[in-house]
Design an enzyme around this catalytic site. Structure first.
Site, mmCIF file in Angstrom:
data_model
loop_
_atom_site.group_PDB
_atom_site.id
_atom_site.type_symbol
_atom_site.label_atom_id
_atom_site.label_comp_id
_atom_site.label_asym_id
_atom_site.label_seq_id
_atom_site.Cartn_x
_atom_site.Cartn_y
_atom_site.Cartn_z
ATOM 1 N N SER A 62 -9.567 -1.041 7.163
ATOM 2 C CA SER A 62 -9.061 -1.035 5.898
ATOM 3 C C SER A 62 -8.323 -1.903 5.212
ATOM 4 O O SER A 62 -8.080 -2.007 4.099
ATOM 5 C CB SER A 62 -8.140 0.391 6.035
ATOM 6 O OG SER A 62 -8.837 1.429 5.734
ATOM 7 N N SER B 280 -9.836 1.471 2.801
ATOM 8 C CA SER B 280 -8.775 2.411 2.166
ATOM 9 C C SER B 280 -8.032 1.354 1.467
ATOM 10 O O SER B 280 -7.201 1.942 0.414
ATOM 11 C CB SER B 280 -8.184 3.324 3.089
ATOM 12 O OG SER B 280 -7.293 2.762 4.046
ATOM 13 N N LYS C 10 1.146 -1.208 -0.159
ATOM 14 C CA LYS C 10 -0.017 0.038 -0.070
ATOM 15 C C LYS C 10 0.960 1.311 0.057
ATOM 16 O O LYS C 10 1.901 1.273 0.460
ATOM 17 C CB LYS C 10 -0.980 -0.067 1.281
ATOM 18 C CG LYS C 10 -2.133 1.093 1.266
ATOM 19 C CD LYS C 10 -2.699 0.766 2.592
ATOM 20 C CE LYS C 10 -4.067 1.744 2.585
ATOM 21 N NZ LYS C 10 -4.748 1.470 3.802
HETATM 22 N N1 GLN Z 1 -12.791 3.550 6.861
HETATM 23 C C1 GLN Z 1 -12.184 3.981 7.866
HETATM 24 C C2 GLN Z 1 -11.949 5.644 7.917
HETATM 25 O O1 GLN Z 1 -12.115 5.951 6.924
HETATM 26 C C3 GLN Z 1 -11.085 3.199 8.292
HETATM 27 C C4 GLN Z 1 -9.828 3.511 7.373
HETATM 28 C C5 GLN Z 1 -8.583 2.753 7.635
HETATM 29 O O2 GLN Z 1 -8.796 1.795 8.533
HETATM 30 N N2 GLN Z 1 -7.508 3.253 7.446
HETATM 31 O O3 GLN Z 1 -11.434 5.881 8.734
#
Ligand code: GLN
Length: 476
Positions: free
Chosen positions: A175, A151, A75
């Site tokens: 995420s 994400s 990532k």
């Molecule tokens: N979807 C969650 C957020 O937007 C989690 C994101 C993540 O785990 N980086 O905060």
């Protein structure tokens, strides 16, 4: 070939049935052909064949490293030396770290792993769809009109499409697990303190963990084995020895105590509610299968978990606002081309460099930390976080695992708005309490896969993975 297990791949290299160099060549070709269709990579490593030659040589000399020739994707918020680390943001769209890389990448490199490229993501890992990426969204590997989740959506798509056998993501509030579920693969978030975050661009430091995504559980264990442990450069890492990781084996679910978490979906909007109920039915039928395999399954309700999304929102925004304060374009990152005076330069760089979602979140973060709001909102959220953690610890003293759907919704169309809060409502509790958690594919609705989510006690990562391997093999 990319659906092969790590062990099979390495055996193939050892027996000279496969060649690291030829595998790298084939992979590079496939990724270059398919990335325009899926947009799962921000950067593709054109030197991968040269990198793989080093492994080829070591096999020829009979001196291979433990993971020699394995190629993974990473990532774009985890630093690999000399590769762009954009975090999916315009702010860092020119940031190429030259002098260092993250501890986890260094450990993998020292064990013979190569990196095919950096995967697409929501900007600074904020989102559940990859739609907030400066580079445009990644498309779902099963149906390109849909989101792959986020994400770490680029990583999940890359594994599902065979663009890398394994991908590293990051998980602050789901995420890794949510996109794994949306793309039909396995996604694991280790306990807080297991993997060093040194060289990972922080979102919310008290919640962030690197996560591992793969087609099966044993491949995750293979990566964890060579990367976990204490790191002087990240003082939140722990000096623990994980059970069942060095000689990883599936663990029978017989006599394991599983708490089946029941959530009241009635407060959700009607279209989401119906989807959530269908997904819950699949989880319930899997729970019955586990019972038939000898597990002890009991339904539980954790009323306090209703608060977890709100608490996550407050804490993650507060930490994001302070972590992103350093990005002002003066030392690195986006610098405006406008002719502005010194006072406006910080403002202009940040205004141009950050997308709307990030700006909104910074505003919320600054708000909850400011003046009397700090005690009224932020400190109170910290206290409730403590209560959630205590409650989960108590439950995990009675049960080995908590089971729930990974996501109460299926992948949604890319042109549809869905709040992150809903996509992650079943996941953030594991981050708030620092627990290890995993999403395993366990059924289908239409063309999309449904993920089951298992959580265990802190530092029980090896046992969680062992049982997950058994479940994955027996239910699929
Ligand atoms: N979807 C969650 C957020 O937007 C989690 C994101 C993540 O785990 N980086 O905060």
């Amino acid at each position: 070939m990319t659906k092969m297990r790590v062990k099979q791949l390495l055996d193939g290299f050892k027996k000279r049935e496969l060649s690291p160099k030829e595998s790298a060549k084939d992979l590079l070709k496939k990724v270059k052909e398919e990335n325009p269709l899926y947009n799962d990579f921000i950067t593709i490593n054109e030197n991968i064949v040269k990198d793989a030659e080093q492994s080829e040589e070591r096999y020829h000399k009979n001196t291979p490293l433990p993971l020699d020739g394995l190629i993974i994707s990473v990532k774009d918020n985890i630093i690999i030396k000399d590769m762009l680390t954009s975090c999916g943001s315009k702010m860092l769209s020119n940031f190429v770290p030259r002098s260092y890389e993250s501890t986890v990448i260094e450990a993998l490199r020292n064990n013979g792993v190569h990196f095919i490229g950096k995967t697409n993501m929501d900007e600074f890992a904020c989102g559940s769809s990859t739609k907030t990426s400066f580079y445009g969204p990644t498309l779902n590997p099963i149906n390109r009109e849909y989101t792959p989740g986020g994400s770490s959506g680029g990583s999940a798509c890359a594994v599902a499409r065979g663009h890398s056998i394994i991908s590293l993501g990051s998980d602050t509030g789901g995420s890794v697990r949510q996109p794994a579920s949306f793309c039909g693969i396995v996604g694991f978030k280790p306990s807080y303190g297991i993997l060093s975050r040194w060289g990972v661009v922080a979102y919310a430091s008290s919640l962030d963990q690197i996560g591992i995504m793969a087609n099966n559980v044993s491949d995750i264990a293979a990566i964890l084995q060579y990367t976990y442990g204490e790191d002087d450069r990240d003082t939140t890492t722990s000096n623990v020895t994980l059970e069942n990781i060095d000689n990883f084996l599936p663990i029978d679910v017989k006599n394991k105590r599983i708490a089946l978490l029941k959530i009241d979906f009635n407060s959700l909007e009607s279209d989401i509610r119906d989807e959530a109920k269908k997904i819950q039915e699949i989880i319930d039928s899997n729970a019955k299968k586990l019972q038939a395999l000898g597990a002890i399954v009991e339904e539980i309700d954790i009323p306090l978990l209703k608060e977890s999304s709100e608490i996550y929102t407050i804490l993650s925004r507060a930490e994001l606002a302070s972590n992103l304060a350093k990005f002002d374009g003066t030392r690195f990152g986006h610098m405006t081309e406008k002719d502005v005076d010194i006072k406006s330069i910080y403002y202009t760089n940040r205004d141009e460099g950050f997308g709307d979602e990030i700006k909104k979140r910074i505003l919320v973060g600054d708000y909850v930390l400011q003046g009397e709001n700090n005690a009224r909102i932020y400190q109170k959220a910290l206290k409730i976080r403590g209560l959630i953690k205590n409650e989960l610890d108590t439950i995990l003293n009675r049960y080995d695992f908590i089971l729930n759907p990974t996501s109460p919704i299926l992948p949604f169309k890319l042109d549809k708005e869905r709040e992150s809060k809903i996509a992650d409502m079943m996941l953030v509790y594991a981050n708030l309490a620092g627990l290890p958690a995993i999403s395993i594919p366990c059924g289908k609705i239409g063309e999309f896969s449904v993920g089951m989510h298992l959580t265990s006690k802190r530092f029980n990562d090896g046992i969680l993975l062992g049982v997950s391997e058994f479940i994955h093999d027996n239910l699929n």
